[in-house]
Design an enzyme around this catalytic site. Sequence first.
Site, mmCIF file in Angstrom:
data_model
loop_
_atom_site.group_PDB
_atom_site.id
_atom_site.type_symbol
_atom_site.label_atom_id
_atom_site.label_comp_id
_atom_site.label_asym_id
_atom_site.label_seq_id
_atom_site.Cartn_x
_atom_site.Cartn_y
_atom_site.Cartn_z
ATOM 1 N N ALA A 144 -0.586 -4.248 -6.666
ATOM 2 C CA ALA A 144 0.032 -4.857 -6.698
ATOM 3 C C ALA A 144 0.920 -4.473 -7.560
ATOM 4 O O ALA A 144 1.068 -3.297 -7.205
ATOM 5 C CB ALA A 144 -0.773 -5.978 -7.877
ATOM 6 N N GLU A 187 -6.226 1.830 -10.127
ATOM 7 C CA GLU A 187 -5.920 0.942 -11.195
ATOM 8 C C GLU A 187 -5.943 2.164 -12.173
ATOM 9 O O GLU A 187 -5.681 1.995 -13.029
ATOM 10 C CB GLU A 187 -6.767 -0.127 -10.829
ATOM 11 C CG GLU A 187 -5.820 -0.659 -9.882
ATOM 12 C CD GLU A 187 -6.614 -1.049 -8.776
ATOM 13 O OE1 GLU A 187 -7.334 -0.096 -8.594
ATOM 14 O OE2 GLU A 187 -7.085 -2.322 -7.838
HETATM 15 C C1 HXC Z 1 5.680 -1.300 -7.516
HETATM 16 C C2 HXC Z 1 5.481 0.125 -6.285
HETATM 17 C C3 HXC Z 1 3.967 0.519 -6.133
HETATM 18 C C4 HXC Z 1 3.816 -0.412 -6.878
HETATM 19 C C5 HXC Z 1 5.093 2.019 -5.279
HETATM 20 N N1 HXC Z 1 5.902 1.811 -5.677
HETATM 21 N N2 HXC Z 1 4.031 1.789 -5.832
HETATM 22 N N3 HXC Z 1 6.538 -0.275 -7.014
HETATM 23 N N4 HXC Z 1 4.132 -1.313 -7.675
HETATM 24 N N5 HXC Z 1 2.422 -0.152 -6.508
HETATM 25 C C6 HXC Z 1 7.120 2.153 -5.821
HETATM 26 C C7 HXC Z 1 8.276 3.743 -6.219
HETATM 27 O O1 HXC Z 1 8.207 2.879 -7.169
HETATM 28 C C8 HXC Z 1 9.422 3.442 -5.456
HETATM 29 O O2 HXC Z 1 10.392 2.772 -5.894
HETATM 30 C C9 HXC Z 1 8.495 2.924 -4.015
HETATM 31 O O3 HXC Z 1 7.764 2.737 -4.368
HETATM 32 C C10 HXC Z 1 8.346 4.608 -3.545
HETATM 33 O O4 HXC Z 1 7.098 5.108 -3.557
HETATM 34 P P1 HXC Z 1 6.872 6.223 -4.527
HETATM 35 O O5 HXC Z 1 6.556 7.314 -5.713
HETATM 36 O O6 HXC Z 1 8.476 7.079 -4.381
HETATM 37 O O7 HXC Z 1 6.735 7.274 -3.266
HETATM 38 P P2 HXC Z 1 5.549 8.770 -3.416
HETATM 39 O O8 HXC Z 1 6.506 9.815 -4.147
HETATM 40 O O9 HXC Z 1 5.388 9.170 -1.501
HETATM 41 O O10 HXC Z 1 3.692 7.418 -3.631
HETATM 42 C C11 HXC Z 1 2.946 7.198 -2.985
HETATM 43 C C12 HXC Z 1 2.353 6.176 -3.569
HETATM 44 C C13 HXC Z 1 2.771 6.491 -5.197
HETATM 45 C C14 HXC Z 1 1.336 7.334 -3.975
HETATM 46 C C15 HXC Z 1 1.874 5.075 -3.483
HETATM 47 O O11 HXC Z 1 4.334 5.258 -5.064
HETATM 48 C C16 HXC Z 1 2.132 5.603 -6.322
HETATM 49 O O12 HXC Z 1 0.926 6.122 -6.792
HETATM 50 N N6 HXC Z 1 1.759 4.050 -6.774
HETATM 51 C C17 HXC Z 1 1.144 3.304 -7.256
HETATM 52 C C18 HXC Z 1 -0.004 2.684 -6.738
HETATM 53 C C19 HXC Z 1 -1.153 2.441 -7.768
HETATM 54 O O13 HXC Z 1 -1.440 2.785 -8.904
HETATM 55 N N7 HXC Z 1 -1.564 0.747 -6.949
HETATM 56 C C20 HXC Z 1 -2.741 -0.068 -8.072
HETATM 57 C C21 HXC Z 1 -1.242 -1.021 -8.414
HETATM 58 S S1 HXC Z 1 -2.691 -2.170 -9.506
HETATM 59 P P3 HXC Z 1 12.241 3.721 -6.477
HETATM 60 O O14 HXC Z 1 12.371 1.997 -6.905
HETATM 61 O O15 HXC Z 1 11.436 4.531 -7.569
HETATM 62 O O16 HXC Z 1 12.255 3.921 -4.956
HETATM 63 C C22 HXC Z 1 -3.299 -3.201 -8.766
HETATM 64 C C23 HXC Z 1 -3.787 -3.716 -9.205
HETATM 65 C C24 HXC Z 1 -4.533 -5.162 -8.595
HETATM 66 O O17 HXC Z 1 -2.781 -3.309 -7.418
HETATM 67 C C25 HXC Z 1 -5.562 -6.053 -8.691
HETATM 68 C C26 HXC Z 1 -5.352 -7.290 -7.763
HETATM 69 C C27 HXC Z 1 -4.150 -8.278 -7.125
#
Ligand code: HXC
Length: 259
Positions: free
Chosen positions: A67, A133
Amino acid sequence: MKDFTCITVTTPVAGVAAIQLSRPKVLNALNLQTMVEIVEALESIEQNNDIRCVVLYGNEKAFAAGADIGEMGDAGTIEMLKRDQFSRWEKIRTFKKPIIAAVSGFALGGGCELAMHCDMIIASETAQFGQPEINIGVMPGAGGTQRLTRAVGKALAMEICLTGRMINAQQALRAGLVNKVVPVQSFIQEAIALAQEIASKPPIAVQLIKESVLKSFSSTLEGGLEFERKNFYMLFATEDQKEGMHAFIEKRTPTWKGQ
Ligand code: HXC
């Protein structure tokens, strides 16, 4: 199909619709608009008798990294309730035609949950699945604790959800989360080929098979068997059942009408 901003919808081969998540700069993070568009696309596909199967994919680097955290960070409980984002996920859950996720790169959080809403998953060798999460102070909210546990079992689901660790494509294959692991260059084509094969089958039987398999998650064995049996009998009301069985006896290829 209308133009969307967060997804692209195409018909790569007859009978198959392909929905591509297209927010590559944020690894296809699932903002509200993306979810609205996915549901709109599915509603339109549901009405289209020419489309029999759907492929959902992102790009090589990410299926979806969850998300959109930027959209959620400052939201309170009431705001989250008002957004009612999970009613949209329900529409995906109850979609009648088979959906195949083609996953390469990250399928994390809501991205992993979205892939698990699909009926099958084709993974590229670089696919990584996880429910991170816990690392941002919350927990899976769109089926992560439930579908993952049913797919991979309690021990691995606990590990994935409690540590936020990812599993790679081969681990996901061994655990039963995905159908097949293929080279990155061909993950979309493999999913489309699978969808095309399903699209060539009698559509009412396809729909009832999907419903019956999914029923096994929400019913007792006895209830599920009864559901299956009634669906089986129901197919004898279709022209496709007569055509399929007569074609077998007459040693010819059946022609399905979807009736
Ligand atoms: C918003 C996101 C994002 C996310 C990545 N980005 N994941 N933006 N929401 N979930 C953005 C980053 O901010 C960044 O933007 C760009 O995408 C590239 O990501 P990086 O982190 O620079 O890439 P990398 O170093 O390759 O790392 C990849 C990654 C990391 C490991 C996937 O991005 C990450 O940990 N993302 C979050 C994953 C997460 O926690 N997901 C769960 C979310 S909660 P900029 O502008 O800096 O370039 C959820 C709840 C669901 O899903 C509930 C039901 C709907």
